[in-house]
Design an enzyme around this catalytic site. Structure first.
Site, short mmCIF file in Angstrom:
data_model
loop_
_atom_site.label_atom_id
_atom_site.label_comp_id
_atom_site.label_asym_id
_atom_site.label_seq_id
_atom_site.Cartn_x
_atom_site.Cartn_y
_atom_site.Cartn_z
N GLN A 6 6.60 51.19 74.59
CA GLN A 6 6.27 52.21 75.60
C GLN A 6 4.83 52.00 76.09
O GLN A 6 4.02 51.38 75.40
CB GLN A 6 6.43 53.62 75.02
CG GLN A 6 5.85 53.79 73.64
CD GLN A 6 6.60 54.81 72.77
OE1 GLN A 6 7.36 55.69 73.22
NE2 GLN A 6 6.36 54.71 71.48
N HIS A 60 2.89 71.73 66.56
CA HIS A 60 3.18 71.21 65.22
C HIS A 60 3.48 72.34 64.22
O HIS A 60 4.37 72.23 63.38
CB HIS A 60 2.02 70.34 64.74
CG HIS A 60 1.89 69.06 65.51
ND1 HIS A 60 0.72 68.65 66.11
CD2 HIS A 60 2.83 68.13 65.84
CE1 HIS A 60 0.92 67.51 66.75
NE2 HIS A 60 2.19 67.18 66.61
N GLU A 105 9.46 56.23 62.40
CA GLU A 105 8.75 56.12 63.69
C GLU A 105 9.01 54.72 64.24
O GLU A 105 8.87 53.73 63.52
CB GLU A 105 7.25 56.37 63.45
CG GLU A 105 6.33 55.94 64.58
CD GLU A 105 6.67 56.58 65.93
OE1 GLU A 105 6.73 57.82 66.01
OE2 GLU A 105 6.85 55.79 66.89
N ASP A 127 13.98 52.32 64.58
CA ASP A 127 14.58 53.30 65.49
C ASP A 127 15.24 54.42 64.67
O ASP A 127 16.03 54.14 63.76
CB ASP A 127 15.64 52.57 66.35
CG ASP A 127 16.36 53.51 67.28
OD1 ASP A 127 16.24 53.36 68.50
OD2 ASP A 127 17.03 54.44 66.78
N GLY A 128 14.91 55.65 65.02
CA GLY A 128 15.43 56.79 64.26
C GLY A 128 16.94 56.89 64.29
O GLY A 128 17.56 57.31 63.31
N ASP A 167 10.75 64.88 66.15
CA ASP A 167 9.57 65.03 67.02
C ASP A 167 9.53 63.82 67.94
O ASP A 167 8.74 62.88 67.76
CB ASP A 167 8.31 65.11 66.17
CG ASP A 167 7.07 65.23 67.04
OD1 ASP A 167 5.98 64.82 66.57
OD2 ASP A 167 7.18 65.70 68.19
N SER A 168 10.42 63.81 68.92
CA SER A 168 10.61 62.61 69.74
C SER A 168 9.92 62.76 71.09
O SER A 168 9.49 63.84 71.47
CB SER A 168 12.12 62.40 69.99
OG SER A 168 12.58 63.45 70.85
N THR A 169 9.86 61.66 71.79
CA THR A 169 9.49 61.71 73.20
C THR A 169 10.67 62.31 73.96
O THR A 169 11.68 62.66 73.36
CB THR A 169 9.22 60.28 73.71
OG1 THR A 169 10.26 59.41 73.21
CG2 THR A 169 7.87 59.75 73.24
N PRO A 208 12.71 54.93 74.70
CA PRO A 208 13.18 54.84 73.30
C PRO A 208 13.68 56.18 72.75
O PRO A 208 14.46 56.22 71.82
CB PRO A 208 11.96 54.33 72.55
CG PRO A 208 10.80 54.58 73.42
CD PRO A 208 11.29 54.50 74.81
N1 SAM Z 1 5.15 66.26 70.56
C1 SAM Z 1 5.60 65.28 71.53
C2 SAM Z 1 6.63 65.88 72.45
O1 SAM Z 1 7.05 66.99 72.18
O2 SAM Z 1 6.97 65.22 73.43
C3 SAM Z 1 6.11 64.08 70.78
C4 SAM Z 1 4.98 63.35 70.16
S1 SAM Z 1 5.32 62.01 69.12
C5 SAM Z 1 3.99 61.03 69.64
C6 SAM Z 1 6.77 61.26 69.81
C7 SAM Z 1 7.09 60.03 68.98
O3 SAM Z 1 8.47 59.67 69.07
C8 SAM Z 1 6.31 58.78 69.41
O4 SAM Z 1 5.48 58.38 68.33
C9 SAM Z 1 7.40 57.73 69.70
O5 SAM Z 1 7.00 56.43 69.36
C10 SAM Z 1 8.53 58.25 68.84
N2 SAM Z 1 9.86 57.78 69.19
C11 SAM Z 1 10.42 57.68 70.42
N3 SAM Z 1 11.68 57.20 70.34
C12 SAM Z 1 11.92 57.00 69.00
C13 SAM Z 1 13.05 56.51 68.26
N4 SAM Z 1 14.19 56.15 68.88
N5 SAM Z 1 12.96 56.44 66.92
C14 SAM Z 1 11.81 56.81 66.27
N6 SAM Z 1 10.70 57.27 66.91
C15 SAM Z 1 10.77 57.36 68.27
#
Ligand code: SAM
Length: 279
Positions: A29, A60, A104, A136-137, A154-156, A161
Site C-alpha cells: 500500500q 483504540h 498484520e 494476510d489476515g 483493525d483493518s483498512t 489489501p
Molecule cells: N484504525 C484504522 C481504520 O480504522 O481505518 C486502521 C489502522 S491499521 C494501520 C490498519 C492495518 O490493517 C494496516 O496496518 C494494514 O497494513 C492492515 N491490513 C490491511 N489489510 C490487511 C490484511 N488483509 N491482513 C492483515 N492486515 C491488513
C-alpha cells in the site's frame, strides 16, 4: 503543502502538512506519515487517514474495551491488522490476557509506526505475551486451528489489501476461530458515508453469528460522522450491566475515552443506521 484524503471523490478532509516525515509504497500500500499542527503526526494508507496522535485513543479504547469487558474472562486475543500498535497497547492493559496473536500484512507499517508513533504501541510489540505474524489476515484465519476469546479486526477500508477482511469467508473463519462465548469486533466504516458496509456486514453475519450488533464512536479524523464498529458472537449476548463494567474497568490504566456509560451508550443507534441493518 496540504494532504487531501481521497476516500470519497466528491468530498473529503484535508490537512496542512507542516512536515512530511516518510512516504513510500510498501509493496502492499501507499504509506505517508506527516506532521499536522492540529492532529500531530498523521498516517495515511492508500489515500485514507488511518491514525493520528491526537485522536487515536478514541478509536483504540472503544475497539478494545467494549469487546474485552463484554467477555467474562478474555485470555486469548487475536488482532487482525492494527499495525500501528494502538489496539495491542489497549489489549495488553487487561490483566486476564495471557496471549495475543497479531496478524498484520505489512511489516513496514509496524516498523514505521514504532519509529514515528512510539506513543501508539508504547513498547507493546516487545511484550512477551505477543506473537506477531506478518501475513494476510484472511489466509491466517482460513488455516487457523486456535480458538480465541476476542478477535479484533483493525483493518483498512475494504479497498486494496483490506477488502478480504470484509468478505464472508473471513467472517466464517472468524466464527470457527472463536470460543462459544467469543466476540468479534470489526472496523466497519462511517455509516453516514459508507452505509453499504454496515448492510453488507450485517447480511454476511446472518446465519454465522447469533449476535449481530454495531456500536458508534465519534473518531474526529474518520470523517463524515461516527464510525460503526461491528460486534458479533455465536452466542446470544445481552449488553453487560453498568455495575459489571464499572468494577472491571477500574483495573484499566490511562483511559482517556472509555467509560461504562460511553460503552453502553455507543449501542444506542439512530434510525438511519438501524435501517441499514436489514436482511
Ligand atoms: N484504525 C484504522 C481504520 O480504522 O481505518 C486502521 C489502522 S491499521 C494501520 C490498519 C492495518 O490493517 C494496516 O496496518 C494494514 O497494513 C492492515 N491490513 C490491511 N489489510 C490487511 C490484511 N488483509 N491482513 C492483515 N492486515 C491488513
Amino acid at each position: 503543502m496540504r494532504y487531501q484524503e481521497t476516500l470519497y471523490p466528491e468530498w473529503g478532509q484535508n490537512f496542512t502538512q507542516e512536515r512530511v516525515l516518510f512516504e513510500t509504497h510498501t509493496g502492499h500500500q501507499d504509506l505517508v506519515i506527516f506532521e499536522n499542527a492540529r492532529f500531530g503526526r498523521v498516517m495515511a494508507l492508500d489515500g485514507v487517514i488511518q491514525t493520528t496522535e491526537r485522536d487515536e485513543f478514541v478509536y483504540h479504547e472503544m475497539m478494545v474495551h467494549v469487546p474485552m469487558l463484554s467477555h467474562p474472562n478474555p485470555t486469548r486475543v487475536l488482532i487482525i491488522g492494527g499495525g500501528d500498535g494502538g489496539i495491542l497497547r489497549e489489549v495488553l492493559k487487561h490483566p486476564s490476557v495471557e496471549t495475543v496473536t497479531q496478524v498484520e500484512i505489512d511489516q513496514s507499517v509496524v516498523d514505521l509506526c514504532v519509529q514515528y508513533f512510539p506513543n501508539h504501541s508504547q513498547g507493546a510489540f516487545d511484550d512477551p505475551r505477543l506473537s506477531l505474524v506478518i501475513t494476510d489476515g484472511a489466509e491466517f484465519i482460513e488455516n487457523n486451528q486456535t480458538a480465541y476469546d476476542v478477535i479484533i479486526t483493525d483493518s483498512t477500508d475494504p479497498i486494496g489489501p483490506g477488502e478480504v477482511l470484509f468478505a464472508s469467508p473471513y467472517y466464517s473463519g472468524c466464527a470457527r476461530s472463536l470460543t462459544d462465548q467469543g466476540i468479534l469486533v470489526t472496523q466497519n466504516g462511517v455509516p453516514f458515508m459508507q452505509g453499504d458496509e454496515v448492510t453488507a456486514t450485517y447480511r454476511r453475519w446472518a446465519g454465522v453469528f447469533a449476535t449481530r450488533r454495531f456500536y458508534l464512536t465519534p473518531v474526529p479524523t474518520y470523517a463524515g460522522g461516527s464510525m460503526a464498529m461491528g460486534f458479533a458472537s455465536k452466542a446470544k449476548l445481552d449488553l453487560p450491566s453498568i455495575s459489571s463494567l464499572e468494577s472491571r474497568a477500574n483495573s484499566l490504566t490511562n483511559l482517556r475515552y472509555y467509560t461504562p456509560e460511553a460503552h453502553l451508550g455507543a449501542f444506542g443507534l439512530p434510525k438511519f443506521i438501524q435501517a441499514l441493518m436489514s436482511d
